[in-house]
Design an enzyme around this catalytic site. Structure first.
Site, PDB file in Angstrom:
ATOM      1  N   SER A 253     -13.586  -1.738  15.720  1.00 27.73           N
ATOM      2  CA  SER A 253     -12.626  -1.890  16.802  1.00 27.73           C
ATOM      3  C   SER A 253     -12.143  -0.492  17.166  1.00 27.73           C
ATOM      4  O   SER A 253     -11.293   0.071  16.501  1.00 27.73           O
ATOM      5  CB  SER A 253     -11.464  -2.753  16.321  1.00 27.73           C
ATOM      6  OG  SER A 253     -10.423  -2.730  17.257  1.00 27.73           O
TER       7      SER A 253
ATOM      8  N   ARG B 252      -1.592  -2.526   7.748  1.00 29.97           N
ATOM      9  CA  ARG B 252      -0.959  -3.847   7.867  1.00 29.97           C
ATOM     10  C   ARG B 252      -1.970  -4.891   8.335  1.00 29.97           C
ATOM     11  O   ARG B 252      -3.028  -4.565   8.862  1.00 29.97           O
ATOM     12  CB  ARG B 252       0.204  -3.821   8.857  1.00 29.97           C
ATOM     13  CG  ARG B 252      -0.168  -3.392  10.281  1.00 29.97           C
ATOM     14  CD  ARG B 252      -0.289  -4.519  11.262  1.00 29.97           C
ATOM     15  NE  ARG B 252      -0.829  -4.100  12.533  1.00 29.97           N
ATOM     16  CZ  ARG B 252      -2.104  -4.148  12.849  1.00 29.97           C
ATOM     17  NH1 ARG B 252      -2.988  -4.580  11.992  1.00 29.97           N
ATOM     18  NH2 ARG B 252      -2.536  -3.745  14.043  1.00 29.97           N
TER      19      ARG B 252
ATOM     20  N   ASP C 174       2.667  -1.542  14.572  1.00 30.54           N
ATOM     21  CA  ASP C 174       1.997  -0.941  13.419  1.00 30.54           C
ATOM     22  C   ASP C 174       2.917   0.027  12.682  1.00 30.54           C
ATOM     23  O   ASP C 174       3.006   0.023  11.453  1.00 30.54           O
ATOM     24  CB  ASP C 174       0.726  -0.210  13.869  1.00 30.54           C
ATOM     25  CG  ASP C 174      -0.175  -1.104  14.697  1.00 30.54           C
ATOM     26  OD1 ASP C 174       0.075  -2.321  14.742  1.00 30.54           O
ATOM     27  OD2 ASP C 174      -1.127  -0.588  15.308  1.00 30.54           O
TER      28      ASP C 174
ATOM     29  N   SER D 285      -5.204   1.731  10.351  1.00 28.64           N
ATOM     30  CA  SER D 285      -5.434   2.975   9.609  1.00 28.64           C
ATOM     31  C   SER D 285      -4.840   4.165  10.371  1.00 28.64           C
ATOM     32  O   SER D 285      -4.339   5.106   9.759  1.00 28.64           O
ATOM     33  CB  SER D 285      -6.927   3.194   9.380  1.00 28.64           C
ATOM     34  OG  SER D 285      -7.611   3.235  10.607  1.00 28.64           O
TER      35      SER D 285
ATOM     36  N   GLY E  57      -8.859  -2.884  12.617  1.00 28.96           N
ATOM     37  CA  GLY E  57      -7.703  -3.606  13.158  1.00 28.96           C
ATOM     38  C   GLY E  57      -6.583  -3.772  12.145  1.00 28.96           C
ATOM     39  O   GLY E  57      -5.738  -4.663  12.290  1.00 28.96           O
TER      40      GLY E  57
ATOM     41  N   LYS F  31     -10.123   1.160  19.149  1.00 30.57           N
ATOM     42  CA  LYS F  31      -8.997   1.106  20.075  1.00 30.57           C
ATOM     43  C   LYS F  31      -8.793   2.420  20.833  1.00 30.57           C
ATOM     44  O   LYS F  31      -8.609   2.429  22.033  1.00 30.57           O
ATOM     45  CB  LYS F  31      -7.746   0.762  19.265  1.00 30.57           C
ATOM     46  CG  LYS F  31      -6.549   0.405  20.064  1.00 30.57           C
ATOM     47  CD  LYS F  31      -5.373   0.094  19.151  1.00 30.57           C
ATOM     48  CE  LYS F  31      -4.928   1.317  18.402  1.00 30.57           C
ATOM     49  NZ  LYS F  31      -3.863   1.078  17.436  1.00 30.57           N
TER      50      LYS F  31
ATOM     51  N   GLU G 260      -0.183 -11.471  18.657  1.00 25.74           N
ATOM     52  CA  GLU G 260      -1.121 -10.397  19.010  1.00 25.74           C
ATOM     53  C   GLU G 260      -0.981  -9.991  20.460  1.00 25.74           C
ATOM     54  O   GLU G 260      -0.880 -10.844  21.348  1.00 25.74           O
ATOM     55  CB  GLU G 260      -2.544 -10.905  18.730  1.00 25.74           C
ATOM     56  CG  GLU G 260      -3.441  -9.879  18.103  1.00 25.74           C
ATOM     57  CD  GLU G 260      -2.946  -9.410  16.749  1.00 25.74           C
ATOM     58  OE1 GLU G 260      -2.256  -8.359  16.716  1.00 25.74           O
ATOM     59  OE2 GLU G 260      -3.229 -10.064  15.736  1.00 25.74           O
ATOM     60  N   HIS G 261      -0.986  -8.701  20.686  1.00 27.11           N
ATOM     61  CA  HIS G 261      -0.890  -8.129  22.037  1.00 27.11           C
ATOM     62  C   HIS G 261       0.380  -8.582  22.757  1.00 27.11           C
ATOM     63  O   HIS G 261       0.352  -8.870  23.955  1.00 27.11           O
ATOM     64  CB  HIS G 261      -2.123  -8.504  22.885  1.00 27.11           C
ATOM     65  CG  HIS G 261      -3.338  -7.711  22.516  1.00 27.11           C
ATOM     66  ND1 HIS G 261      -3.522  -6.413  22.918  1.00 27.11           N
ATOM     67  CD2 HIS G 261      -4.411  -8.017  21.750  1.00 27.11           C
ATOM     68  CE1 HIS G 261      -4.669  -5.959  22.440  1.00 27.11           C
ATOM     69  NE2 HIS G 261      -5.227  -6.909  21.713  1.00 27.11           N
TER      70      HIS G 261
ATOM     71  N   GLY H 204     -11.092   1.407  11.770  1.00 28.29           N
ATOM     72  CA  GLY H 204     -11.682   0.639  12.874  1.00 28.29           C
ATOM     73  C   GLY H 204     -11.719  -0.846  12.568  1.00 28.29           C
ATOM     74  O   GLY H 204     -12.554  -1.584  13.082  1.00 28.29           O
TER      75      GLY H 204
END
Ligand code: GLA
Length: 472
Positions: A256, A55, A214, A170, A167, A258, A61-62, A165
């Site tokens: 990224s 997506r 997500d 995946s 954002g 995470k 965000e956050h 990676g």
């Protein structure tokens, strides 16, 4: 029945999921390759397939883990899982997991035992499949359904094309596709809402305290529309984007990570927001028994609004300004926490302003400018208040804006990954050309990326459909 209460859709042809034309041809060759490789690996063809998309988050965000709504759309890029239940008379039931790219992603075998722990000390891709496996069985158990033991084993083959990676989710694409594949192999189907809920919880075995965006969009996406996703309970409302606008996703080429750096970055933010919420709850006079149950800023929004209301204002930010500055915390100690709370409350408002702008009767170009401005504000807030950007994202955002983006912002967790830009439909190709010249050229010349891979690093995307089970 509301969309989210429907079961995960089951298709008997690729066309139902991938439509027509090039997308369908590409899908046909991927599924054919999977089937062949599955047979070579396991000596059988799969019982069924499942797919779940990545997506791009357009705004919000956050804030999902703080209980606020977000506004993502699904990408066409997806993860496909081919699965076969092992023969019941085999006494050594295991879950065997192989990736179509087994050089980059080595295979893995784990016992068919849902209670096993996910080993967080070894971050490996197959852990996401293990999370899904545990999640399905936890959910089955929570629903009071009978689980036959010994547990059956599965042979699984995975093919993912969601950039990693970056954002764009995946990891959740693997978790969601694996979960619905295992569910279907067991002859079960649950509602999209249930799957979105349990996949969000089970993905936390990886170690990141993510919110549910997500997984929710991967399950609930619909072709042609973005979704406003609400939480507690999860709901998904169609958002029809203006026709004249297009979203371009470009990768900053900074990974990224995470899951790997969760403790110092992502999870730290979750804790900072909880701290802000609890301090505000105390300051705004909540009884101590109540404070213990405060987890998110949305839990205390009502108190903040009542505080503002009594002073002739309406924004919850007034309470943040007033109360988080007071003693006994030093300004330095509380500085970050104030910033995080300001981001969360203002970003939550921007999501609604974005939706209102989309619904307004203004001309498309006026609308697009408003949406672009909100995306720009969101980026500034992520970067300055939430501190989840990085130099490469800043550079890319600048390049996007200088080359005609009406709005450009980091998307996903941040600290690397992608920028999403809103551009006019007619200027997508010239925009991509400019990005190539001004951002990617030097990275191609220095050998960091290959020119022929460029369309995996920068591409336009329309909202795509959600997760599905395929009985082909
Ligand atoms: C990650 C998480 C999501 C969300 C975003 C930031 O993608 O998995 O739940 O918190 O970061 O918006």
């Amino acid at each position: 029945m509301a969309d989210v209460e429907e079961p995960v859709p089951v298709f008997t042809s690729l066309q139902g999921v991938y439509g027509k034309g090039d997308t369908l041809y590409e899908a046909q060759s991927r599924y054919q390759r999977l089937k062949t490789k599955f047979f070579e690996t396991y000596g059988h063809i799969p019982d069924l397939y499942a797919r779940a998309p990545g997506r791009v988050n357009l705004i919000g965000e956050h804030i999902d883990y703080e209980g606020y709504s977000v506004l993502p759309m699904a990408l066409l890029h997806d993860t496909i899982v081919a699965i076969r239940k092992q023969d019941a008379n085999n006494n050594h039931q295991t879950v065997r997991v192989v990736n179509i790219d087994n050089h980059k992603f080595p295979g893995f075998v784990f016992p068919a035992e849902p209670l096993q722990e996910v080993d967080r000390s070894k971050h490996q891709w197959a852990n996401y499949v293990l999370c899904a496996y545990k999640g399905v069985f936890d959910h089955v158990k929570a629903k009071g359904l009978e689980i036959k033991t010994p547990y059956s084993g599965y042979d699984i083959l995975v093919d993912g094309i969601v950039p990693m990676g970056a954002g764009v989710s995946s990891s959740s694409a693997i978790v969601c596709a694996s979960a619905i594949a295992i569910m279907a192999a067991e002859g079960l189907n649950f509602s999209k809402r249930e799957v979105a809920e349990f996949t969000c919880i089970c993905e936390r075995h990886i170690g990141t305290q993510s919110g549910g965006m997500d997984q929710a969009i991967s399950l609930m996406a619909k072709k042609g529309v973005a979704k406003l996703i609400d939480f507690n309970p999860i709901r998904a409302t169609d958002v029809v984007l203006p026709r004249k606008g297009a979203f371009v996703i470009a990768n900053s080429l900074t990974v990224s990570t995470k899951a790997v750096s969760a403790a110092s970055e992502y999870n730290y933010r979750v804790v900072e927001c909880r701290l802000a919420a609890m301090v505000l709850a105390v300051r705004l006079g909540m009884a101590l028994e109540g404070v213990q149950n405060v987890n998110t800023l949305s839990d205390i929004e009502g108190l903040c609004i009542a505080f503002a209301d009594a002073r002739g204002e309406s924004s919850p930010l007034l309470a943040v300004e007033t109360h988080l500055h007071e003693k006994p915390y030093t300004a330095h100690e509380i500085e970050d926490v104030i910033q995080r709370a300001k981001h969360v409350f203002s970003e939550a408002q921007r999501v609604y302003q974005f939706r209102e702008a989309v619904l307004s009767s203004e001309a498309d170009d006026v609308k697009l400018r408003r949406l672009g401005n909100l995306m720009n504000e969101s980026h500034t807030s992520c970067s300055k208040l939430y501190d989840c950007s990085c130099p490469e994202l800043e550079e890319l955002v600048k390049v996007c804006r200088a080359n005609g983006a009406l709005g450009a912002r980091l998307t996903g967790a941040g600290w690397g990954g992608c920028v999403v830009s809103l551009v006019e439909e007619g200027s997508v190709s010239s925009f991509l050309e400019s990005l190539k010249k001004e951002f990617f050229r030097s990275r191609i010349d220095s050998g960091r990326i290959k020119e022929e891979d460029l369309d995996t690093y920068a591409f336009a995307s329309k909202p795509s459909g959600g997760a599905a089970i395929l009985n082909l």
